[in-house]
Design an enzyme around this catalytic site. Structure first.
Site, PDB file in Angstrom:
ATOM      1  N   GLY A   1       9.392  53.999   2.669  1.00 60.96           N
ATOM      2  CA  GLY A   1       9.207  52.811   3.517  1.00 60.96           C
ATOM      3  C   GLY A   1      10.125  51.533   3.332  1.00 60.96           C
ATOM      4  O   GLY A   1      11.122  51.631   2.398  1.00 60.96           O
TER       5      GLY A   1
ATOM      6  N   CYS B   1       3.871  38.310   0.709  1.00 61.44           N
ATOM      7  CA  CYS B   1       5.227  37.773   0.987  1.00 61.44           C
ATOM      8  C   CYS B   1       5.365  36.226   1.314  1.00 61.44           C
ATOM      9  O   CYS B   1       6.022  35.502   0.552  1.00 61.44           O
ATOM     10  CB  CYS B   1       5.803  38.572   2.017  1.00 61.44           C
ATOM     11  SG  CYS B   1       5.152  38.586   3.528  1.00 61.44           S
TER      12      CYS B   1
ATOM     13  N   GLN C   1       7.194  34.102  10.585  1.00 62.87           N
ATOM     14  CA  GLN C   1       7.551  35.354   9.742  1.00 62.87           C
ATOM     15  C   GLN C   1       8.296  36.530  10.711  1.00 62.87           C
ATOM     16  O   GLN C   1       8.094  36.800  11.661  1.00 62.87           O
ATOM     17  CB  GLN C   1       6.090  35.756   9.370  1.00 62.87           C
ATOM     18  CG  GLN C   1       5.559  34.838   8.242  1.00 62.87           C
ATOM     19  CD  GLN C   1       4.157  35.214   7.705  1.00 62.87           C
ATOM     20  OE1 GLN C   1       3.150  34.520   7.771  1.00 62.87           O
ATOM     21  NE2 GLN C   1       4.195  36.460   7.431  1.00 62.87           N
TER      22      GLN C   1
ATOM     23  N   ARG D   1       5.456  63.770   6.038  1.00 63.84           N
ATOM     24  CA  ARG D   1       6.633  63.924   6.954  1.00 63.84           C
ATOM     25  C   ARG D   1       8.175  63.628   6.034  1.00 63.84           C
ATOM     26  O   ARG D   1       9.135  64.370   6.557  1.00 63.84           O
ATOM     27  CB  ARG D   1       6.624  63.017   8.102  1.00 63.84           C
ATOM     28  CG  ARG D   1       6.688  61.467   7.616  1.00 63.84           C
ATOM     29  CD  ARG D   1       6.792  60.589   9.180  1.00 63.84           C
ATOM     30  NE  ARG D   1       6.990  59.219   8.604  1.00 63.84           N
ATOM     31  CZ  ARG D   1       7.148  58.149   9.267  1.00 63.84           C
ATOM     32  NH1 ARG D   1       7.530  58.392  10.269  1.00 63.84           N
ATOM     33  NH2 ARG D   1       7.269  56.869   8.760  1.00 63.84           N
TER      34      ARG D   1
ATOM     35  N   HIS E   1      11.595  35.176   5.897  1.00 61.11           N
ATOM     36  CA  HIS E   1      10.525  34.312   6.421  1.00 61.11           C
ATOM     37  C   HIS E   1      10.925  32.715   6.386  1.00 61.11           C
ATOM     38  O   HIS E   1      11.455  32.523   5.280  1.00 61.11           O
ATOM     39  CB  HIS E   1       8.895  34.509   5.588  1.00 61.11           C
ATOM     40  CG  HIS E   1       8.549  35.848   6.157  1.00 61.11           C
ATOM     41  ND1 HIS E   1       8.871  36.714   6.936  1.00 61.11           N
ATOM     42  CD2 HIS E   1       7.424  36.429   5.324  1.00 61.11           C
ATOM     43  CE1 HIS E   1       7.983  37.838   6.980  1.00 61.11           C
ATOM     44  NE2 HIS E   1       7.049  37.545   6.114  1.00 61.11           N
TER      45      HIS E   1
HETATM   46  P1  A2P Z   1       6.421  58.741   5.165  1.00 58.60           P
HETATM   47  O1  A2P Z   1       7.838  58.525   5.095  1.00 58.60           O
HETATM   48  O2  A2P Z   1       6.173  60.203   4.771  1.00 58.60           O
HETATM   49  O3  A2P Z   1       5.919  58.154   6.254  1.00 58.60           O
HETATM   50  P2  A2P Z   1       6.201  51.424   5.797  1.00 58.60           P
HETATM   51  O4  A2P Z   1       5.036  50.523   5.429  1.00 58.60           O
HETATM   52  O5  A2P Z   1       7.636  50.790   5.827  1.00 58.60           O
HETATM   53  O6  A2P Z   1       6.015  52.393   7.138  1.00 58.60           O
HETATM   54  O7  A2P Z   1       6.414  52.711   4.632  1.00 58.60           O
HETATM   55  C1  A2P Z   1       5.202  53.276   4.348  1.00 58.60           C
HETATM   56  C2  A2P Z   1       5.181  54.342   3.267  1.00 58.60           C
HETATM   57  O8  A2P Z   1       4.208  55.002   2.574  1.00 58.60           O
HETATM   58  C3  A2P Z   1       6.265  55.414   3.535  1.00 58.60           C
HETATM   59  O9  A2P Z   1       6.947  55.610   2.315  1.00 58.60           O
HETATM   60  C4  A2P Z   1       5.443  56.512   3.838  1.00 58.60           C
HETATM   61  O10 A2P Z   1       6.020  57.765   3.626  1.00 58.60           O
HETATM   62  C5  A2P Z   1       4.372  56.407   2.864  1.00 58.60           C
HETATM   63  N1  A2P Z   1       3.158  57.061   3.166  1.00 58.60           N
HETATM   64  C6  A2P Z   1       2.517  57.147   4.629  1.00 58.60           C
HETATM   65  N2  A2P Z   1       1.365  57.945   4.616  1.00 58.60           N
HETATM   66  C7  A2P Z   1       1.338  58.460   3.102  1.00 58.60           C
HETATM   67  C8  A2P Z   1       0.309  59.065   2.366  1.00 58.60           C
HETATM   68  N3  A2P Z   1      -0.752  59.747   3.074  1.00 58.60           N
HETATM   69  N4  A2P Z   1       0.526  59.412   1.156  1.00 58.60           N
HETATM   70  C9  A2P Z   1       1.649  58.643   0.290  1.00 58.60           C
HETATM   71  N5  A2P Z   1       2.537  58.038   1.090  1.00 58.60           N
HETATM   72  C10 A2P Z   1       2.389  57.807   2.283  1.00 58.60           C
END
Ligand code: A2P
Length: 338
Positions: A13, A129, A156, A40, A242
């Site tokens: 993320g 933040c 923000q 994913r 921000h």
């Molecule tokens: P993924 O890339 O597989 O979706 P952001 O807030 O920027 O969207 O980032 C969210 C983060 O949390 C990403 O790295 C995302 O991975 C991860 N994430 C989403 N669903 C899960 C899950 N069920 N278990 C662990 N990490 C997750």
């Protein structure tokens, strides 16, 4: 400091990726990285510290043996996994809001309350933040004259809503330039050429959840349950950084000159205050760096006569993905392990 085994939950993320960059920039002593995400992203690779690291689907068994786990995922994912890591003896620094107000969990800005890391029982929370930016900006003033009341308006950036927030703004600008009507998905309304005075849901007093964080988290970190905060949080069509307009009422007298003198020396702050020379904080100026820029320091003209010498207004800007999230978390880890 010995080399550490470090995990990141939510490594793919916006905040997780920024954490990796900050670890590398600050030469954090990493022996091994374990990158956790959702299904994913399983199998993808991220380059860092001169190597390619595999992204794993999160499996708590893989937390075993880590020294440090940085949390960069949403609340539900944080709550599902982070207590398991703490039970295994892994030190956790979590960027979600899940544990911030838990009395057992320290909430820390290294420039403000570094001593609180010593109370950790396994999890330390990284503050909101906008709260990190505001408190870093006013911390030195508080130490000198003690803040009684803060009135804050935030501006923000869309990246506060993750990568999807940035994509939405860019897609809307592009759609509008081609005469198409945008279809908002991430924000409640079109954000391009607009602003939205709502971040999170509203409580019974009609303050949003983001607005209440400034008071609740501010009180916890300043160890002052009497601190009064009135905050209005606004989403604006800015990609990153921000901005906040802050008016302060202090217990003791403080002049704008004294405030400038204190802020020139304050850790984590860059005084940027020569308005007649066009020198004041702006989001484009403060993006992709770690300092909180503070300027426009002046008296509050609306303060009652008896409070005038105890009033100040200022404007501050900082990169909320860095100092407002990733950098603050890595600084906490440095306090813990260095
Ligand atoms: P993924 O890339 O597989 O979706 P952001 O807030 O920027 O969207 O980032 C969210 C983060 O949390 C990403 O790295 C995302 O991975 C991860 N994430 C989403 N669903 C899960 C899950 N069920 N278990 C662990 N990490 C997750």
């Amino acid at each position: 400091m010995k080399d550490l085994k470090v995990g990141i939950l939510g490594a793919t993320g916006a905040v997780g990726r920024q954490m990796l960059t900050v670890l590398e920039e600050r030469q954090f002593p990493v022996e091994e990285l374990r990158l956790f995400a959702g299904s994913r992203s399983k199998g993808s690779r991220i380059s860092c510290f001169g190597k390619e690291w595999l992204v794993e689907e999160t499996d708590p068994e893989r937390f075993r043996g880590l020294d440090l786990l940085l949390g960069a995922a949403e609340n539900d994912i944080a709550m599902k996994y982070l207590p398991l890591a703490a039970e295994m003896g892994v030190q956790v620094v979590d960027n979600s809001s899940a544990y911030r107000l838990d009395p057992e969990v320290p909430l820390v800005i290294p420039e403000i309350n570094p001593e609180d890391v010593g109370r950790t029982k396994g999890i330390i929370a990284n503050p909101n933040c906008a709260t990190i930016i505001a408190l870093t900006a006013v911390g030195a003033l508080h130490r000198y004259a003690r803040i009684r009341r803060m009135i804050v308006s935030t501006y923000q950036a869309v990246s506060g809503a993750g990568k999807d927030g940035i994509d939405e703004l860019l897609n809307e600008v592009s759609a509008l330039s081609q005469g198409q009507k945008p279809e908002p998905k991430v924000f409640q309304y079109q954000i391009a050429y607009n602003l939205i005075p709502q971040i999170g849901g509203f409580n019974e007093l009609l303050y949003s959840s983001e607005e209440m964080k400034m008071q609740n988290e501010g009180r916890k970190m300043l160890h002052d349950e009497k601190l009064l905060v009135n905050c209005t949080c606004v989403r604006v069509p800015i990609i990153r950084s921000h901005s906040e307009s802050i008016t302060l009422e202090f217990e003791r007298e403080i002049s704008p000159e004294k405030a400038r003198e204190l802020l020139a020396e304050a850790p984590g702050v860059k005084l940027w205050d020569e308005p007649n020379e066009g020198k004041y904080p702006m989001p484009l100026l403060t993006s992709d760096q770690d300092l909180v820029y503070v300027g426009r320091i002046r008296r509050d003209l609306s303060a009652p006569k008896e409070l005038y010498d105890r009033s100040l207004s200022l404007f501050c800007c900082a990169d909320q993905v860095r100092k407002g999230a990733a950098t603050n978390a890595v600084q906490i880890a440095e306090l813990l392990f260095r």
